[in-house]
Design an enzyme around this catalytic site. Structure first.
Site, PDB file in Angstrom:
ATOM      1  CB  THR A   1      29.758 -22.204  88.705  1.00 43.26           C
ATOM      2  OG1 THR A   1      29.217 -20.886  88.536  1.00 43.26           O
ATOM      3  CG2 THR A   1      29.957 -22.845  87.346  1.00 43.26           C
TER       4      THR A   1
ATOM      5  CB  CYS B   1      42.496 -15.406  92.165  1.00 47.73           C
ATOM      6  SG  CYS B   1      42.592 -17.192  91.961  1.00 47.73           S
TER       7      CYS B   1
END
Ligand SMILES: [Zn+2]
Length: 249
Positions: A131, A186
């Site tokens: 992205t 994460c």
């Protein structure tokens, strides 16, 4: 601006670097935020509070319990709801004068290009290289300033690629595609909650400055945050004359 707006934004208007003119520029602006997670949360909240007229925010995900440790725009009762719906409610409560367009999709292809072309500033608050590179390519194509942020563990980084200026580097100059470091998420590596806040609010500050036209942006610099030692470091970055994305653009 009406009386309510003059009052709401009075602490901005008092600043000589902003004034009525700068605040009007924010009201007239359209900002695209890609990602409504840890970086997108504080970025969107500050951009909305500051009075940006229109915020388009894109995310295809739903709110998960594990998000709430750091994605401060989302609340416990929104678990399971689309993040863009949660964002629309949160931003609407904070500043009903800001128009919020929630795009519940992984922005790519023609939809990404359309959104970038309509934006005054683009904030990359996403969590994956594919992205990031797609957003960068669209910003190069439409010559839009890109405010890019990333955070993992106790570390963060933030920069501006002011692609309105022909001499400015793009994201690909700095992180060429294919040479991407192994993607760290994460979900696997963990992230210290306030780090995403520090990077996300820095992105908001840079976006607002670009719209107002005040100060000096991070264009040409990469700001690195070591949250454990609590040190910021700034390194210069230049345009890669052989960059596959921006050299010929
Ligand atoms: Zn480039």
């Amino acid at each position: 601006m009406d009386d309510e707006q003059l009052l709401r934004y009075s602490r901005h208007i008092l600043l000589p670097e902003i004034g009525v003119e700068g605040q009007q520029a924010l009201l007239d602006a359209r900002v695209l935020i890609v990602g409504a997670g840890g970086l997108g949360s504080p970025a969107a909240l500050y951009v909305a509070a500051a009075g940006v007229g229109t915020i388009a925010i894109a995310d295809d995900d739903t709110v998960d319990l594990t998000n709430l440790q750091r994605q401060i725009m989302h609340t416990a009762e929104m678990v399971g709801a689309p993040k863009v719906e949660s964002a629309r409610l949160a931003l609407g409560r904070l500043n009903p004068l800001t128009r919020v367009e929630g795009l519940q999709q992984r922005l790519e292809g023609a939809a990404l290009e359309e959104q970038v072309s309509r934006a005054d500033v683009v904030l990359d608050c996403c969590d994956n290289f594919a992205t990031r590179h797609a957003v960068n390519r669209a910003c190069v194509k439409y010559r839009k300033p890109l405010v890019s942020g990333a955070a993992i563990r106790f570390d963060g980084q933030v920069s501006v690629f002011d692609l309105r200026k022909p001499g400015s580097a793009c994201y690909h100059c700095l992180f060429p595609e294919g040479e991407d470091l192994e993607e760290v998420r994460c979900a696997v590596m963990g992230v210290f909650a306030p780090i995403v806040g520090m990077i996300g609010t820095t992105q908001a500050a840079e976006a607002l400055k670009l719209i107002i036209g005040c100060g000096t942006s991070l264009d040409g610099r990469l700001l690195l945050l070591d949250g454990l030692g609590m040190e910021w470091r700034s390194i210069s970055l230049g345009k890669d004359p052989g960059c596959a994305v921006c050299a010929a653009a």
